[in-house]
Design an enzyme around this catalytic site. Structure first.
Site, PDB file in Angstrom:
ATOM      1  CB  SER A   8      -0.880   0.016   1.258  1.00 35.90           C
ATOM      2  OG  SER A   8      -1.376   1.332   1.478  1.00 35.90           O
ATOM      3  CG  MET A  36      -8.782   6.354   2.735  1.00 33.25           C
ATOM      4  SD  MET A  36      -7.855   6.412   4.285  1.00 33.25           S
ATOM      5  CE  MET A  36      -6.872   4.906   4.121  1.00 33.25           C
ATOM      6  N   GLY A 141      -8.983   3.342   7.289  1.00 36.51           N
ATOM      7  CA  GLY A 141      -8.784   4.780   7.490  1.00 36.51           C
ATOM      8  C   GLY A 141      -7.335   5.197   7.622  1.00 36.51           C
ATOM      9  N   GLY A 143      -2.921   3.884   7.729  1.00 38.04           N
ATOM     10  CA  GLY A 143      -1.849   2.884   7.719  1.00 38.04           C
ATOM     11  C   GLY A 143      -1.213   2.831   9.101  1.00 38.04           C
ATOM     12  N   GLY A 144      -0.366   1.821   9.307  1.00 39.16           N
ATOM     13  CA  GLY A 144       0.418   1.762  10.535  1.00 39.16           C
ATOM     14  C   GLY A 144      -0.340   1.307  11.768  1.00 39.16           C
ATOM     15  CG  ASP A 174      -5.770  -3.654   3.068  1.00 40.36           C
ATOM     16  OD1 ASP A 174      -6.650  -2.915   2.576  1.00 40.36           O
ATOM     17  OD2 ASP A 174      -4.657  -3.234   3.453  1.00 40.36           O
ATOM     18  N   GLY A 175      -3.943  -4.906   6.071  1.00 35.62           N
ATOM     19  CA  GLY A 175      -3.930  -4.101   7.294  1.00 35.62           C
ATOM     20  C   GLY A 175      -3.086  -4.695   8.391  1.00 35.62           C
ATOM     21  N   GLY A 176      -2.002  -3.998   8.737  1.00 36.38           N
ATOM     22  CA  GLY A 176      -1.183  -4.415   9.876  1.00 36.38           C
ATOM     23  C   GLY A 176      -0.368  -5.664   9.648  1.00 36.38           C
ATOM     24  N   GLY A 196       1.659  -2.070   4.026  1.00 36.62           N
ATOM     25  CA  GLY A 196       1.941  -0.641   3.837  1.00 36.62           C
ATOM     26  C   GLY A 196       3.152  -0.239   4.657  1.00 36.62           C
ATOM     27  CB  SER A 197       3.435   0.970   8.145  1.00 41.10           C
ATOM     28  OG  SER A 197       2.598  -0.046   8.677  1.00 41.10           O
TER      29      SER A 197
HETATM   30  C1  DX5 Z   1      -6.275   0.979   5.747  1.00 45.02           C
HETATM   31  C2  DX5 Z   1      -5.846   0.561   4.337  1.00 45.02           C
HETATM   32  C3  DX5 Z   1      -4.709  -0.422   4.343  1.00 45.02           C
HETATM   33  C4  DX5 Z   1      -3.493   0.116   5.072  1.00 45.02           C
HETATM   34  C5  DX5 Z   1      -2.358  -0.865   4.989  1.00 45.02           C
HETATM   35  O1  DX5 Z   1      -7.509   1.666   5.673  1.00 45.02           O
HETATM   36  O2  DX5 Z   1      -6.909  -0.050   3.638  1.00 45.02           O
HETATM   37  O3  DX5 Z   1      -4.379  -0.757   2.998  1.00 45.02           O
HETATM   38  O4  DX5 Z   1      -3.069   1.313   4.482  1.00 45.02           O
HETATM   39  O5  DX5 Z   1      -1.266  -0.267   5.661  1.00 45.02           O
HETATM   40  P1  DX5 Z   1      -0.575  -1.051   6.877  1.00 45.02           P
HETATM   41  O6  DX5 Z   1       0.028  -2.279   6.260  1.00 45.02           O
HETATM   42  O7  DX5 Z   1       0.453  -0.078   7.396  1.00 45.02           O
HETATM   43  O8  DX5 Z   1      -1.660  -1.386   7.851  1.00 45.02           O
HETATM   44 ZN    ZN Z   2      -6.378  -0.933   1.709  1.00 44.93          ZN
END
Ligand code: DX5
Ligand code: ZN
Length: 225
Positions: A8, A36, A141, A143-144, A174-176, A196-197
């Site tokens: 991401s 978003m 909403g 990342g991280g 998707d996420g964390g 993402g992060s």
């Molecule tokens: C959150 C997004 C995710 C997020 C992933 O609303 O849909 O794609 O950015 O980033 P990490 O991997 O840092 O959670």
């Molecule tokens: Zn996403």
């Protein structure tokens, strides 16, 4: 089963976005673009012009994750900007089937994004029209955020639903997602992992992507890694 990595760009350095994308491209398979609108989620990121810029920056497929109200209205513009897949949150539309149809008629693959607090009823109902099920392991909403382990059983359920169909549908998480939990995510049935992060960490994104890819290669070989 080939495991695919989809960074991401949400936490990438937007002042050097093209360079950031080029630097991790050798180690990844997709890019994940989190749109978003400040209404469905309390955050505002980017729109069509950024997707166009990313499209110009790389040849990898792009998955646009719409965390917006009225996704069907904007989906064709994101397809025109270069999206290969478009996922949306079904809670915000009166008729998910119609939104899926709009996405697919635009030429993009269609995905339903499953909020951590939501069940799989929309996935079950529309699975035959989907190309991807995007299982969120953070609240949409930002990342991280910390990985929500309580979603793991629901990922397994989604993988079982997908496995029971003849249709070739990807389970994407998707996420964390980090090196410390990606084994749980893959064991639960994910084929595509968004990070993402864990990749755009502000330190060394290519090195982070390379480490994540190596871990995924181990998992593909059935090694705990
Ligand atoms: C959150 C997004 C995710 C997020 C992933 O609303 O849909 O794609 O950015 O980033 P990490 O991997 O840092 O959670
Ligand atoms: Zn996403």
């Amino acid at each position: 089963m080939a495991l695919l990595l989809s960074p991401s760009i949400l936490t990438a350095d937007f002042g050097r976005l093209g360079d950031e994308i080029a630097a991790v491209t050798p180690f990844v398979d997709w890019f994940h673009l989190d749109v978003m609108d400040g209404h469905y989620v309390p955050n505002l990121t980017f729109g069509v012009s950024t997707v166009e810029a990313v499209r110009r920056s790389c040849d990898l497929p792009l998955h646009v994750h719409l965390m917006i109200e009225d996704p069907g209205r904007y989906a064709p513009a994101f397809r025109d900007a270069g999206a290969d897949r478009i996922s949306f949150h079904p809670e915000v539309v009166p008729d998910p089937a119609e939104t899926i149809a709009v996405i697919r008629q635009s030429g993009a693959g269609a995905g339903i994004a499953v909020h951590p607090d939501s069940g799989l009823e929309h996935v079950e109902k529309h699975l035959e029209e989907l190309d991807v099920v995007l299982m969120m392991t953070v609240r949409p909403g930002f990342g991280g955020q910390a990985f929500l382990g309580e979603v793991i059983p629901k990922i397994r359920e989604a993988a079982a639903l997908v496995g029971a169909t003849q249709r070739d549908v990807d389970v994407e998480v998707d996420g964390g997602v980090k090196l410390v939990n990606i084994d749980q995510v893959v064991a639960a049935g994910a084929q595509i992992v968004v990070a993402g992060s864990a990749i755009f960490d502000g330190v060394d994104a290519p090195a982070a992507a390379k480490r994540m890819r190596a871990k995924m290669d181990d998992l593909e070989r059935g090694e705990p890694g």
